[in-house]
Design an enzyme around this catalytic site. Sequence first.
Site, PDB file in Angstrom:
ATOM      1  N   ALA A  37       0.809  -1.240   0.000  1.00  0.00           N
ATOM      2  CA  ALA A  37       0.000   0.000   0.000  1.00  0.00           C
ATOM      3  C   ALA A  37       0.835   1.279   0.000  1.00  0.00           C
ATOM      4  CB  ALA A  37      -1.011   0.038   1.154  1.00  0.00           C
ATOM      5  N   ALA A  38       2.154   1.162  -0.098  1.00  0.00           N
ATOM      6  CA  ALA A  38       2.972   2.392  -0.163  1.00  0.00           C
ATOM      7  C   ALA A  38       2.631   3.169  -1.440  1.00  0.00           C
ATOM      8  CB  ALA A  38       4.448   2.044  -0.124  1.00  0.00           C
ATOM      9  N   GLY A  39       2.521   2.437  -2.556  1.00  0.00           N
ATOM     10  CA  GLY A  39       2.147   3.085  -3.819  1.00  0.00           C
ATOM     11  C   GLY A  39       0.739   3.663  -3.730  1.00  0.00           C
ATOM     12  N   ASP A  40      -0.133   2.946  -3.046  1.00  0.00           N
ATOM     13  CA  ASP A  40      -1.527   3.422  -2.929  1.00  0.00           C
ATOM     14  C   ASP A  40      -1.603   4.690  -2.093  1.00  0.00           C
ATOM     15  OD1 ASP A  40      -2.320   1.218  -4.377  1.00  0.00           O
ATOM     16  OD2 ASP A  40      -2.570  -0.011  -2.590  1.00  0.00           O
TER      17      ASP A  40
END
Length: 312
Positions: free
Chosen positions: A248-251
């Site tokens: 979820a870092a990209g999210d």
Amino acid sequence: MAKITVIGSFVADHTARVDRLPRTGETVLGRSFHIYPGGKGVNQCVAAARLGGDTEMIGMLGGDENGQMFRALLAKEEISAERVFSSDKPTASALVLIDAGGQNCICVIPSANYEFGFKELEQIDGIIKTTELIVLQLEMRLDVTEEIIRRAHGYGVGILLNPAPAVKLDDDLLKLVDYLTPNEIELSVLTGLPTKTNEQVITAAKALSMRTAGTVIATLGEKGALIARSGAVEHIPGYRVNAVDTVAAGDSFNGALAVALTEGKDVEEAVRFANAMGALTVQKAGAIPSLHTKAQLEDFIRNNKTADDHFP
Ligand code: RIB
């Protein structure tokens, strides 16, 4: 009408922590197992909402326990679920493996996410027309996502496309997107070019930017992000932090980017803000549980410096 409309996936992340990711044919013993709420769409929507963004979530859930769990989550986050439809298929699930360095590999079974079709699209046409920014990923049906992009562009509505999971996309479609946010793997799939070294990333980002009228923002983890417009690139440095879970870092980056852009920040400022959100996210386990609030993000930005990296 919400300013930021996320049309995307819900996924129950079945997550095992392992010392290292297994090789083909190998079995490894894990250290822990959790089921976290995740899915690129809802992760991005919750990230934006926790940062104070005016958001709405659109998608498809099963009528099962996981579906109820997501509905309760949206209610708690005060995100409108008015256009979250219900399917007979189960809510999507994923198998997620996370190694000791926080790196992950993920397999998503789309289930209910793929039940969002053209019938549902007709029911949200009025929303597409009137929102400010549509945020999309590629965990829903590609043909439906493509039609959303065409309509939003036709209505003059901004489009932020996070092209994940990676697939090749036609230039005709790329041209309609305002902000395209691939990571290195997605950048490689979209361009057919290698992205192993910094020089290769620059070449690929430049090439991709020539195929869209919008802005390419290549996310590079702790190296920050690369903004590419009409063949010219600019590097925005990231933060060096201790990563425990990169899911979820990209999210969270995309959610933060959407908030900053709809607040009127310029792209450079928006990417700085989004880099910080990504750096915070990797320090906590789980997808939705790792998404921080505006106050936490502002505190992090006040107390941390970006890495003094030169790129390449
Ligand atoms: O981007 C992370 C997300 O990808 C996870 O939450 C998982 O559900 C997959 O969709």
